[in-house]
Write an enzyme that holds these catalytic residues in place. Structure first.
Site, PDB file in Angstrom:
ATOM      1  N   GLY A 165      39.175  36.221  29.268  1.00  0.00           N
ATOM      2  CA  GLY A 165      40.165  36.617  30.254  1.00  0.00           C
ATOM      3  C   GLY A 165      39.520  36.904  31.584  1.00  0.00           C
ATOM      4  N   GLY A 206      40.454  41.673  37.963  1.00  0.00           N
ATOM      5  CA  GLY A 206      40.016  41.753  39.345  1.00  0.00           C
ATOM      6  C   GLY A 206      38.524  41.958  39.475  1.00  0.00           C
ATOM      7  N   GLY A 234      35.744  40.322  37.785  1.00  0.00           N
ATOM      8  CA  GLY A 234      34.950  39.356  37.051  1.00  0.00           C
ATOM      9  C   GLY A 234      35.627  38.746  35.840  1.00  0.00           C
ATOM     10  CB  ILE A 235      35.122  35.507  34.264  1.00  0.00           C
ATOM     11  CG1 ILE A 235      35.806  34.966  35.522  1.00  0.00           C
ATOM     12  CG2 ILE A 235      35.586  34.739  33.042  1.00  0.00           C
ATOM     13  CD1 ILE A 235      35.420  33.545  35.865  1.00  0.00           C
ATOM     14  CB  VAL A 236      35.576  39.238  29.877  1.00  0.00           C
ATOM     15  CG1 VAL A 236      34.951  39.640  28.553  1.00  0.00           C
ATOM     16  CG2 VAL A 236      35.605  40.432  30.806  1.00  0.00           C
ATOM     17  CG  ASP A 257      41.517  50.920  36.090  1.00  0.00           C
ATOM     18  OD1 ASP A 257      42.718  51.103  36.357  1.00  0.00           O
ATOM     19  OD2 ASP A 257      41.021  49.777  35.985  1.00  0.00           O
TER      20      ASP A 257
END
Length: 716
Positions: free
Chosen positions: A413, A416, A418-420, A534
């Site tokens: 996925g 906001g 980075g990409i995992v 968060d």
């Protein structure tokens, strides 16, 4: 006629013998039944005088035909406690928690001198604690919390030397703590006096309570005076909560009081010194005690007479001109060093960086060092300014950077930050890797300090950061892989999929408990008393057995330090577009990260976030409360009401104000769990306390976790 008379007489005699067959302990318990005005669940329905003894009655445990335990918790019993219960001479345990009992604590009950545990929390009992409690020599657990008790604590309680638990929280107790309170309880493991009106000073001998564990909670009282330095003698793992009292003076920097965050002391305007920001008066003035002023051997203190007996008016220190000259020379020297550093640093990075064929920056081969930065070989890798290798934060990490980059990777996925990727090593080890992208090399030391602090966190409900990688072009964070996706997916399903298996109430409750325990660890037991800031269902991942793991902790700060956005593409770790092409021909992957709109994300932020930039622990509490509401209602944080939208907190408050039935609020997928109504309502009350508009009125996570633990449901 005569025979009929004899028959009636025999029946009457037999009936009389049946009535009188119940023993004395049975009659003592029947007095308790008679004092109960309401028993909606019929908990006492089989308490009958026709039995020979009460050992088969609900809630009664016997040993050798003598009553040793009375345990009827959470049955909505309404009534009072009769003194006749003191006739139960072998009574060891009383547990009547979470009922609706009122009235005072009867003297008769405390005549059961063998009592070992007296648990009455969550009722409406009032009055003072009788002085005869001191006769309970075998008492180990005393829990009178969440009642209406008042008055001072009797001095005789010091005689209960076997006490291991004292919980008097959330009552109206007043007065001083008895003399000898600290030295009298050598076996005490838990002490909670919070949310009362105890006053006076904290006993100086409380540091002698060497068996204490967990949290010593003296918060929300009227304790005054200085914090005894002896509190530092408590075991170092003990967390001391002194918030919201009238304490004053400097905070002792000893033992268990050291290295505590300010959250342990807030609400005491008179306190000063670290870790609080308000310095003590002596620190403000810059004055030091006279005895601490150093004098050189050849000099006499200022103001001493000279050889002629006259006051010396000559300055004993450096002149202003000399001081200015020293400062100017220091500034010039620093500037020269800075220029030299900048020159060598730029040459070093220009010559040392060698790109591999896939776009990753890797140092070492062909690197030319500037002589200014030649390092000693004994320096550890994690101390180097130029980081080109994987740094393990976990002793169980058994892979290197090359293995990581050669592994199969799948996009889980994008958020906001980075990409995992899901990365599967050749050995079958599965990891989650987050790319923070390129940009910024000048803040490595700051990044290193932050990431290594996060890497030390170890808790079953917090995702473990196992390793990291830093270079100019790549910043990678390597985590444990959590297989069952996010809580968002578990509650609402995956986008595009109509059907999914909804979570049962028991599973949801265990998830709630796990999240709470993880937050308690971050807030109170982590090295820096962290705040998540968060928290939302996207950041709650579910493990193999649906146990929750809090993720993305500290991620915003790390991304800010790393700088830039994750725009760099690499052939070794596939791009998002190439991964989408792979997914078209493969089964859908887990929704590890689900992008959410900023509107939805803001619904989890506390109201004060509009005014305050820095998150607080009470901010996390609010976010947690919204998550609880989402798990109870099954609704998204924004609820469609007619043609308009309303946030979930307001929607729930509106339903409560309009006295809507629970079924109108409850997730339709929980309809088969309506028998758990009491637990659901209890959690709903906790959630509404968490989302209170005033941060000060919200409970702390430890109190929330304790309240949830009292709910006995477990996943099946």
């Amino acid at each position: 006629m005569f025979y009929n008379f004899i028959l009636v007489l025999l029946l009457l005699c037999n009936s009389h013998s049946l009535v009188d067959s119940l023993n004395e302990e049975g009659y003592a318990l029947l007095s308790f039944k008679q004092s109960i005005a309401e028993d909606p669940e019929g908990s006492l329905s089989n308490w009958n005088s026709s039995d020979s003894n009460p050992c088969t009655w609900n809630g009664i445990t016997c040993k050798d035909q003598r009553v040793v335990s009375l345990s009827i918790p959470k049955k909505k019993l309404s009534g009072f406690l009769p003194s006749a219960m003191g006739a139960l001479s072998e009574l060891r345990h009383v547990n009547l928690r979470n009922n609706k009992l009122y009235g005072s604590l009867p003297l008769g009950l405390l005549q059961a001198l063998g009592l070992q545990s007296l648990v009455l929390y969550g009722n409406s009992l009032s009055g003072s604690v009788p002085n005869v409690i001191g006769k309970l020599k075998y008492l180990q657990s005393l829990d009178l919390s969440e009642n209406l008790f008042n008055g001072s604590l009797p001095a005789s309680i010091i005689q209960c030397k076997r006490l291991r638990t004292i919980d008097l929280s959330q009552n109206n107790f007043t007065g001083f703590l008895p003399e000898g309170f600290g030295s009298g309880f050598v076996s005490l493991e838990k002490l909670d006096l919070s949310f009362n009106k105890f006053n006076g000073s904290i006993p100086s001998d409380m540091g002698n309570l060497s068996s204490l564990q967990g949290t010593v909670d003296l918060s929300h009282n009227l304790f005054s005076g200085a914090i005894p330095a002896s509190l530092g003698n408590l075991p170092e793992k003990v967390y001391i909560d002194l918030t919201y009292n009238n304490l004053s003076g400097p905070i002792p920097q000893t033992g268990a009081l050291m290295n505590r965050g300010p959250t342990a002391f807030i609400g005491n305007p008179g306190l000063c010194g670290p870790p609080l920001k308000n310095p003590c008066s002596s620190e403000v003035s810059g004055a030091s005690p006279p005895s601490s002023i150093p004098f050189l051997p050849d000099n006499s203190p200022p103001g001493d007479s000279d050889d002629n007996g006259e006051k010396s008016g000559k300055a004993r220190g450096l002149s202003k001109t000399a001081v200015i000259a020293i400062i100017v020379s220091d500034v010039i020297g620093i500037c020269l060093v800075g220029l030299l550093f900048s020159y060598c640093y730029s040459r070093f990075w220009a010559r040392s960086m060698v790109k591999d064929e896939n776009g990753f920056g890797k140092g070492g081969k062909g690197k030319k060092e500037c002589l200014c930065f030649r390092r000693d070989d004994t320096e550890t890798l994690s101390e180097n300014m130029e980081q080109y290798d994987l740094v393990a934060l976990d002793t169980q990490v058994a892979f290197d950077l090359d293995e990581l980059l050669k592994a199969s990777a799948f996009v889980l996925g994008k958020s906001g930050i980075g990409i995992v990727y899901k990365v599967v090593l050749e050995e079958g080890i599965t990891l989650a890797v987050r790319r923070l992208g390129e940009g910024g090399s000048q803040r490595f030391k700051e990044f290193q300090t932050e990431v290594e602090a996060i890497g030390k966190l170890r808790h079953p409900n917090v995702v473990t950061l196992k390793a990291y990688y830093w270079s100019v072009d790549e910043k990678l964070l390597i985590y444990d892989y959590i297989p069952n996706g996010s809580l968002t997916t578990a509650l609402h399903g995956k986008p595009g999929l109509v059907s999914f298996a909804p979570l049962s109430w028991s599973v949801r409750l265990n998830i709630m408990k796990g999240i709470a325990k993880g937050l308690v660890y971050l807030h109170e037991f982590s090295p820096k008393k962290y705040v998540h800031g968060d928290l939302k269902p996207n950041n709650i991942l579910l493990g193999q057995n649906m146990e929750p793991r809090i993720s993305d902790f500290g991620l915003g700060r790390l991304a800010n330090i790393a700088g830039g956005s994750p725009t760099l593409q690499s052939n070794r770790i596939p791009t998002e577009k190439s991964q989408e092409r792979q997914q078209k021909s493969a089964a859908p992957t887990e929704a590890y990260v689900v992008s959410s709109s900023s509107n939805l994300g803001s619904c989890y932020q506390a109201p004060e976030s509009l005014k305050v930039v820095k998150p607080s622990q009470k901010w996390d509490v609010y976010s947690y409360g919204v998550i609880l509401l989402e798990m109870i209602t099954g609704r998204l944080p924004m609820v469609q009401v007619g043609s308009s939208e309303m946030d979930l907190v307001q929607w729930t408050q509106l339903n409560i104000e309009e006295k809507k039935p629970l079924l109108d609020v409850l997730d339709p997928n929980l309809m088969h769990d309506v028998d758990k109504e009491d637990e659901i309502i209890a959690v709903l009350k906790i959630a509404m306390a968490c989302v209170h508009s005033s941060p000060e009125r919200r409970p702390i996570m430890r109190h929330i976790s304790d309240a949830l633990d009292r709910l006995t449901t477990s996943a099946v």
